[in-house]
Design a protein around this motif. Structure first.
Motif, PDB file in Angstrom:
ATOM      1  N   SER B 475     -21.921  26.786  33.989  1.00 52.34           N
ATOM      2  CA  SER B 475     -22.164  25.366  33.779  1.00 52.34           C
ATOM      3  C   SER B 475     -21.470  24.592  34.899  1.00 52.34           C
ATOM      4  O   SER B 475     -20.355  24.913  35.282  1.00 52.34           O
ATOM      5  N   GLY B 477     -20.396  21.658  34.786  1.00 53.23           N
ATOM      6  CA  GLY B 477     -19.323  20.814  34.269  1.00 53.23           C
ATOM      7  C   GLY B 477     -19.683  19.347  34.208  1.00 53.23           C
ATOM      8  O   GLY B 477     -18.878  18.537  33.802  1.00 53.23           O
ATOM      9  N   THR B 480     -21.316  16.819  29.077  1.00 48.95           N
ATOM     10  CA  THR B 480     -20.429  17.276  28.015  1.00 48.95           C
ATOM     11  C   THR B 480     -21.004  18.432  27.194  1.00 48.95           C
ATOM     12  O   THR B 480     -20.324  19.439  27.003  1.00 48.95           O
ATOM     13  N   PRO B 481     -22.226  18.314  26.670  1.00 53.20           N
ATOM     14  CA  PRO B 481     -22.678  19.371  25.767  1.00 53.20           C
ATOM     15  C   PRO B 481     -22.676  20.747  26.427  1.00 53.20           C
ATOM     16  O   PRO B 481     -22.289  21.739  25.795  1.00 53.20           O
ATOM     17  N   ARG B 483     -20.900  21.718  29.156  1.00 54.95           N
ATOM     18  CA  ARG B 483     -19.580  22.180  29.564  1.00 54.95           C
ATOM     19  C   ARG B 483     -18.724  22.562  28.373  1.00 54.95           C
ATOM     20  O   ARG B 483     -18.114  23.620  28.345  1.00 54.95           O
ATOM     21  N   VAL B 484     -18.714  21.710  27.353  1.00 58.41           N
ATOM     22  CA  VAL B 484     -17.823  21.952  26.219  1.00 58.41           C
ATOM     23  C   VAL B 484     -18.557  22.685  25.095  1.00 58.41           C
ATOM     24  O   VAL B 484     -18.021  23.616  24.493  1.00 58.41           O
ATOM     25  N   GLY B 485     -19.802  22.251  24.848  1.00 60.04           N
ATOM     26  CA  GLY B 485     -20.537  22.828  23.721  1.00 60.04           C
ATOM     27  C   GLY B 485     -20.732  24.319  23.856  1.00 60.04           C
ATOM     28  O   GLY B 485     -20.507  25.082  22.906  1.00 60.04           O
TER      29      GLY B 485
END
Lengths: 779, 628
Positions: B475, B477, B480-481, B483-485
């Motif tokens: 990813s 980065g 949000t979804p 990178r973090v999800g």
């Protein structure tokens, strides 16, 4: 154009994105990465909306509004989705302050105000948090996901601002404002996936990566990931007040963040929570450091035969009157700081004329050629006209940590295709945008400029690059010359300036000429001054008994006079022994006027905070002294304001009396010589050098330190922070060494704190030798 | 055109001589796959043998012909005999084959696979046509027709087999007609999304911008996919010809080949090929006097998966960080440096010359309505015959896996199509025809062509974890979804694999997957949850077993299994004792060994050696924790 947002059909202008269109209608769509000064990014995904006819959930910030578009911004699905995305964001961001309902304020035992265990260690928690607004809007009460603390080290070794990327939400605003808006491209996203971080590439420090420390990244950060060192623990600002920066001739508009009776920070104009702004490091970070400097003069002091002591104002002024009575008018000299307000200058002028009765008035800034420089600078065009220039030529301009809006305007213009040519040895943030750079050999600066003029007049070509430049100047409508005050640091700067004036005239060019003094323009049009050299000579020859220094102190050792009156906000430099030390308020505490660039558009500065009770305004000191001496001087507030508010007169300075620069021409360089460029430190305020009062400035622009490119250092086996000896023409001096990538290889920069150039000629070819580690600087 | 015509004539002559040689010709597949299998050592052995016997022979390095499981592949052609292909050649066999063919004048039948080219005048006993091999019989070679057959560094070889004839034809038509032909052929983007190529070209053609770009997307990043690499290594001119045609059709002046730096051989061969084109006036100003000018640059990517996404790829070429942006605007309207840009996959471009050369009608004979033509796949995983294949679209997965691939050792479980963005298709959907639409209906995607076959030894949870972990690491980065999800999904899957999950984990996975799919910025994130969603859809039972019984039916998830030695079967051969990296197995020779579960890191090394080593007794077992 009509669009329908949440069942409301509204008329909007074309070319807007959905986020802006909604905001215009008072509909708030939560967002974190969108920023008015930046192009849409679509990273945070919070502003997702539903648009009829479009697949999925486009983000409002990246979706162009089109005729007849039907948008829904707050459906249940969208709110759910936003809450989920926000939770994802918060699963990487310590969120005790955001979603926890317990009130722990009673248990906060440290000045940090935030928990260390929650990982919020470096968050200033000063209410400047857009993330908090979004959490409140979406009414998020708990985070379902496990929370990760990234355990990134806190970055605090660069000056001015600290970074705790554990608090970063990767909105990319800092990266974009640095690249798109400030044209610096110091910050980048690094790594990928969960390892993504932000910072200069290759893990360089900000100084090494050519950071200008403009602070735009700090301003736009929606979290506490970036925080100002000196403002961090001051708490949220209570009010914001407009003012102007007194630290250079641009007099940029700023707004001060005030809490209680303290200026906690200075910001660019606009929304104080998010405007990136165009300030330079001094306007953005240094001003509060100066106002709040703990070592300021706080009470009047007098040197008794047995030693210095604090005295009352009445006592001090009585003694001053006594002293002044003993001195004859012609044997007094007055030095006035070019950073004072017009009102303070007017008062000093009246005081000199009617009380001291002396014609010997000067200022540290009145070096040879300054008058000619300022006269030419009067024609400076407004900065925004630079965008319409057909070609920009900068000469002897050092934009490092200086003249932020100017270098930014150059970079923007060059980025938009305006040809930009740079001349001189300075390599600064604009160099990257230069089509060509002309670096004259030492001592041949005049030949370079003369050559330009001759080539322009005769059409004969000697240099391909200059020919190319001149051709553009000739063929286009609005060439602009930017001439830096660095030209006056040369031994024949005044002569070169004359040639430049002809060149500017003949080519029909516009000019822009900044100087590092906040109100020199005002000083020279308001006060009848002599050149500094002239007054200096009188002092040296013992023809002066009393030196009256108003915010100015250009002496590194005590001159041969009987008495020195030192009236300024800061103690005198070099622990200069003075009979009187009279503390005055400074910028932020006084009301007054600055002349402004080119003498057009005076800038009002207001008192932002109250000064200490124990300091006295310049005018009051003059007024009370005059009273004590029973002299009839027009020093009332009203009279002074009237004097200062009169239209600015032409510059008053008789340069006929200029007894030469006192600087020699440099010798012919040997091979392997380095070029030492000495510079009057442009980072000053009144009687103090900013480099010595601001820890950050001491790091980026240290005085009495050799700045050289790491490539040169490698050849000499020098270490960053080591020491080296410079020798030229029989003079040998040892200085500490710092590496800088923003200067040209082969060139060494030195700003002597005394303002005197130890190596005479400038620039000068020198030999450089590394000193063994143990040896400390000898001078 | 005279110079080129002469060159073609000469090339045809050379090709003729090469196939009726007076000295023996030895071909060796030295594409990356061949080299990995040991072709370099084989090459040394061949040279050594020739030297030793003072033999003269021509030696030609060719690309990959497809069957990976037979690498290294070596062909020998002695005068008067057909070109015979030998498989799984090691240096020892290379020597024997050279000696057999060149010294003794016979065919080394043990390793012979078949003959290539025209049937021989007199039949050789036991030597059938190479393309009758079961793996190759059901394939249709359009794009790969030259791969493994010609010398990829010799423009003459390509020219001799009608190379650049498609471009010739295109130059004689108006650009609009070229686009029409591509549209008529029904060619769809082979990068995975299946966007009609002709339509994309049309958009760029209609743009009034002065400057336009053609970009070849050779940033093949799916784990287990190597179609583009093999094609570029085996026949770079096919793609280059396609690029020339595309440029002519849309009116582009500049071309970029965005290729991963991890493909050094392909980069090298492309460089050589571009040099040859420039030398012969097929690239540069005023190509073949037609007034059409075009140049091509190679841009090596640093190996980010996301740079396969169009907008990231554009940013990467521009020198920026490879991060996607929101579409629209689509690159065909505003791409590289804001100019109209056509980004086509390697295979799409390599197909174009064939369409132009043989006409759209000819091309439409392959495939099915809406999905015309052929598609290359890399067939990997737990399958008997791995390799690079090309099949007509519409063929069923069963035909690919069982007829071409020869099926699996253990019972077939699933096939993953489309790499990390795709999904797993289970056994009962094996009759799904391979078309863009039907694969999407099955929850997967066509993708660029990686087919990863799994059998009962594969744990689907582990596979889903693997792919999610890959996405999470790749990813960019930005959003949000993604990178973090994806990281949360990986953690949940890791938890399940470790036996820490509970039934609510599955719900969380599904809801996260939904959020990521609907809120991610680019295709990478939007398709990232597919491996999880499809495995949950088809193999939910296996997930439930993991979370409820803490049981991994495939015996893969390390935390849920134990290794042990069956004393009755152990021959005490000590092979496992020697191979164990943690000294978990002990015991004297000829006596049953002991396995200390405390020390065991479950690396599977003992299990493998005990099963396959001749003297071992297949005595090491893996049990689930429950059983243990």
């Amino acid at each position: 154009m009509k669009i329908t947002i949440d069942n409301r059909t509204v008329e909007i202008k074309e070319g807007k994105n959905v986020l802006d269109a909604a905001e215009e209608q008072g509909i708030y769509i939560p967002h974190l990465c969108a920023h008015p000064e930046l192009t849409p990014y679509g990273g945070c995904r919070l502003c997702c909306v539903e648009v009829e006819g479009m697949r999925g959930y486009p983000t409002a910030c990246t979706t162009q509004a089109t005729e007849g578009m039907i948008v829904r911004t707050h459906t249940k699905t969208l709110m759910e989705m936003r809450r989920e995305v926000l939770q994802l964001i918060l699963s990487e961001h310590p969120s005790g302050c955001l979603v926890c309902e317990e009130d722990c304020s009673d248990f906060m035992g440290t000045i940090r105000k935030v928990g260390t265990t929650t990982g919020c260690r470096w968050c200033p928690e000063d209410g400047d948090c857009e993330l908090k607004q979004v959490v409140e809007h979406l009414d998020l009460k708990e985070i379902e996901f496990p929370v990760w603390y990234r355990e990134l080290p806190i970055e605090k070794y660069d000056p001015f601002f600290d970074r705790d990327y554990n608090l970063c939400i990767y909105c990319g605003r800092c990266v974009r404002i640095c690249g798109q808006f400030r044209k610096s491209s110091v910050l980048a996203l690094k790594q990928r996936g969960r390892q993504t971080t932000i910072g200069p590439p290759f893990d360089q420090s900000h100084i090494d990566a050519d950071c200008e420390f403009c602070g735009a990244c700090v301003s736009v950060c929606p979290t506490g990931a970036m925080s100002e060192k000196q403002r961090k623990w001051s708490g949220a600002a209570q009010t914001y007040a407009r003012s102007h920066c007194p630290l250079c001739s641009l007099n940029c508009e700023i707004q001060a963040a005030i809490r209680g009776n303290t200026v906690v920070g200075t910001l660019p104009p606009g929304d104080p929570h998010r405007a990136g702004g165009e300030l330079c490091v001094k306007g953005r970070f240094v001003l509060p450091e100066l106002v709040n400097y703990p070592g300021r003069l706080t009470e009047p002091r007098f040197r008794f035969p047995e030693g210095e002591g604090i005295v009352s104002w009445d006592g001090a002024l009585e003694k001053l009157a006594e002293q002044l009575e003993t001195v004859k008018g012609g044997r007094t000299a007055l030095y006035i700081s070019p950073y004072l307000t017009l009102e303070e200058m007017a008062a000093a002028q009246v005081f000199a004329r009617d009380v001291l009765e002396t014609p010997h008035i000067t200022s540290s800034a009145l070096v040879p050629g300054m008058s000619a420089y300022l006269t030419m600078a009067r024609a400076s065009i407004p900065l925004k006209s630079l965008q319409n220039a057909s070609i920009i030529v900068s000469l002897f301009l050092d934009g490092n940590y200086n003249y932020g809006p100017l270098t930014l305007a150059i970079k923007r213009a060059a980025d938009n295709g305006v040809p930009y040519y740079q001349s001189g040895w300075c390599k600064d943030t604009t160099s990257r945008f230069a089509a060509r750079r002309f670096v004259p050999p030492p001592g041949k600066e005049k030949e370079l400029v003369d050559g330009m003029l001759t080539m322009f007049q005769t059409g004969k070509s000697e240099n391909e690059g200059i020919e190319e430049m001149l051709k553009i100047i000739q063929d286009t409508m609005s060439p602009v010359f930017i001439i830096g005050p660095g030209i006056l640091d040369l031994h024949n700067g005044a002569d070169i300036l004359k040639t430049l004036a002809v060149l500017v005239e003949e080519t029909g060019s516009e000019v822009f000429m900044p100087n590092p003094y906040g109100n020199l323009e005002g000083l020279m049009s308001l006060v009848e001054t002599k050149t500094r050299r002239e007054v200096d000579l009188l002092v040296e020859k013992g023809k002066i008994d009393l030196l009256y220094l108003v915010g100015d102190a250009p002496f590194s050792q005590r001159p041969p006079v009987k008495c020195i009156v030192h009236q300024a906000p800061f103690p005198p430099p070099y622990e200069l022994q003075t009979e009187f030390k009279l503390p005055t308020p400074m910028w932020g505490e006084v009301t007054g006027t600055l002349a402004g660039m080119g003498g057009r558009g005076k800038k009002k500065i207001k008192p932002l905070v109250k000064p200490r009770d124990t300091v006295l305004f310049n005018r009051e000191i003059f007024y009370r002294t005059a009273k004590a001496l029973k002299k009839d001087a027009k020093l009332s507030k009203k009279e002074i304001v009237a004097l200062a508010s009169a239209p600015l007169a032409p510059l008053i300075l008789d340069e006929k009396l200029n007894p030469g620069s006192g600087r020699k021409a440099p010798p012919t360089p040997k091979k392997s010589a380095y070029l030492l460029v000495q510079q009057v430190n442009p980072h000053r305020y009144q009687n103090t050098s900013i480099s010595s009062r601001s820890t950050g400035m001491a790091q980026v622009a240290p005085e009495d330190t050799l700045l050289l490119h790491p490539r040169d250092a490698g050849k000499l086996e020098l270490e960053n922070g080591g020491t080296a000896t410079v020798s030229a023409g029989g003079v040998k001096k040892t200085y500490p060494v710092r590496f800088r990538k923003n200067i040209a290889p082969g060139v060494i920069h030195l700003a002597p704190s005394s303002g005197e150039f130890p190596f005479g000629a400038n620039p000068i070819p020198v030999q450089l030798k590394a000193e063994p580690k143990e040896s400390a600087p000898k001078n | 055109m005279n110079k080129l015509d002469e060159l073609i004539k000469e090339s045809k002559l050379r090709w003729e001589t090469l196939h009726n040689p007076d000295t023996p010709v030895i071909y060796l597949g030295t594409a990356s796959c061949g080299l990995a299998a040991g072709a370099k050592e084989v090459k040394a052995a061949i040279e050594e043998t020739l030297e030793e016997h003072k033999l003269t022979a021509r030696f030609i390095e060719v690309g990959c012909i497809g069957p990976c499981y037979l690498e290294p592949l070596m062909d020998v052609m002695v005068p008067g005999k057909p070109r015979i292909s030998y498989g799984n050649v090691d240096p020892r066999w290379a020597r024997r084959i050279i000696e057999g063919c060149l010294v003794k004048g016979e065919v080394v039948k043990n390793k012979a696979l078949g003959y290539l080219g025209e049937p021989p005048a007199e039949e050789i006993d036991g030597i059938a046509p190479f393309f009758d091999l079961p793996m190759l019989k059901n394939q249709t070679r359009v794009v790969l027709k030259n791969c493994g057959f010609i010398d990829p560094e010799d423009l003459g070889h390509y020219l001799a087999l009608d190379g650049y004839m498609g471009f010739y034809k295109a130059l004689e038509m108006p650009p609009e007609e070229v686009i029409q032909q591509v549209s008529d052929a029904g060619l769809r983007g082979r990068g995975g999304a299946g966007f009609p190529t002709g339509f994309k070209w049309q958009v760029a053609r209609e743009s009034r911008a002065g400057e336009k770009y053609i970009v070849c997307n050779a940033d093949e990043g799916d784990p287990g996919a190597f179609m583009n690499r093999s094609l570029l290594e085996g026949d770079p001119h096919a793609m280059l010809e396609g690029m020339l045609i595309a440029a002519y059709a849309v009116g582009a002046q500049h071309g970029y080949i965005y290729i991963r730096a991890e493909y050094p051989l392909a980069v090298k061969r492309l460089g050589i090929a571009i040099g040859q084109l420039k030398e012969n006036g097929l690239l540069g100003e005023n190509i073949l006097g037609s007034g059409f000018s075009f140049d091509i640059k190679i841009k090596e990517g640093a190996g980010a998966f996301v740079c396969g996404e169009e907008t990231s790829l554009i940013h990467s070429i521009e020198g920026k960080r490879g991060m996607p942006r929101t579409k629209p605007p689509f690159p065909a309207g505003s791409g590289l440096h804001g100019k109209p840009t056509i980004i086509n996959n390697v295979e799409t471009l390599a197909t174009v010359p064939q369409v132009l050369l043989n006409g759209p009608g000819w091309y439409r004979q392959f495939g099915v309505e809406g999905n015309f033509g052929t598609k290359t796949f890399s067939l990997v995983g737990k399958i008997r015959r791995t390799g690079l294949i090309e099949v007509p679209l519409g063929i069923s997965l069963r035909e690919i896996i069982f007829d071409i691939g020869g099926g699996t050792q253990k019972p077939f479980k699933a096939v993953q199509t489309g790499g990390p963005s795709g999904g797993c298709i289970p056994a009962d959907l094996l009759d799904t025809p391979v078309t863009y639409e039907s694969l999407a209906a099955a929850g997967s995607i066509m993708g660029s062509g990686g087919l990863i076959v799994m059998d009962d030894d594969t744990c689907v949870v582990d596979v889903a974890r693997y792919f999610l972990d890959f996405i999470q690491k790749e990813s960019c980065g930005k959003c949000t979804p993604c990178r973090v999800g994806t990281r949360h999904m990986v953690e949940l899957l890791e938890g399940i694999c470790k036996g820490n999950g509970d039934i609510s984990s599955l719900g969380k996975l599904e809801s996260l997957a939904k959020t990521i799919k609907s809120t991610s910025l680019c295709g990478l994130g939007q398709t990232a949850p597919n491996p999880v969603l499809t495995t949950l859809r088809y193999f939910r039972g296996e997930y439930v077993e993991h979370v409820n019984q803490k049981y991994c039916p495939a015996l893969v998830c390390r935390s849920l299994i134990e290794y042990y030695v069956e004393p009755g079967k152990c021959t005490g051969c000590q092979r496992c004792v020697n191979i164990c990296p943690t000294q978990a197995i002990s015991g004297p020779r000829s006596e049953p060994h002991n396995l200390d579960p405390e020390k065991c890191v479950k690396c599977r090394a003992c299990y493998e050696i005990c099963r396959f080593d001749a003297i071992a007794g297949n005595a090491i077992y893996i049990k689930s924790r429950e059983e243990a």
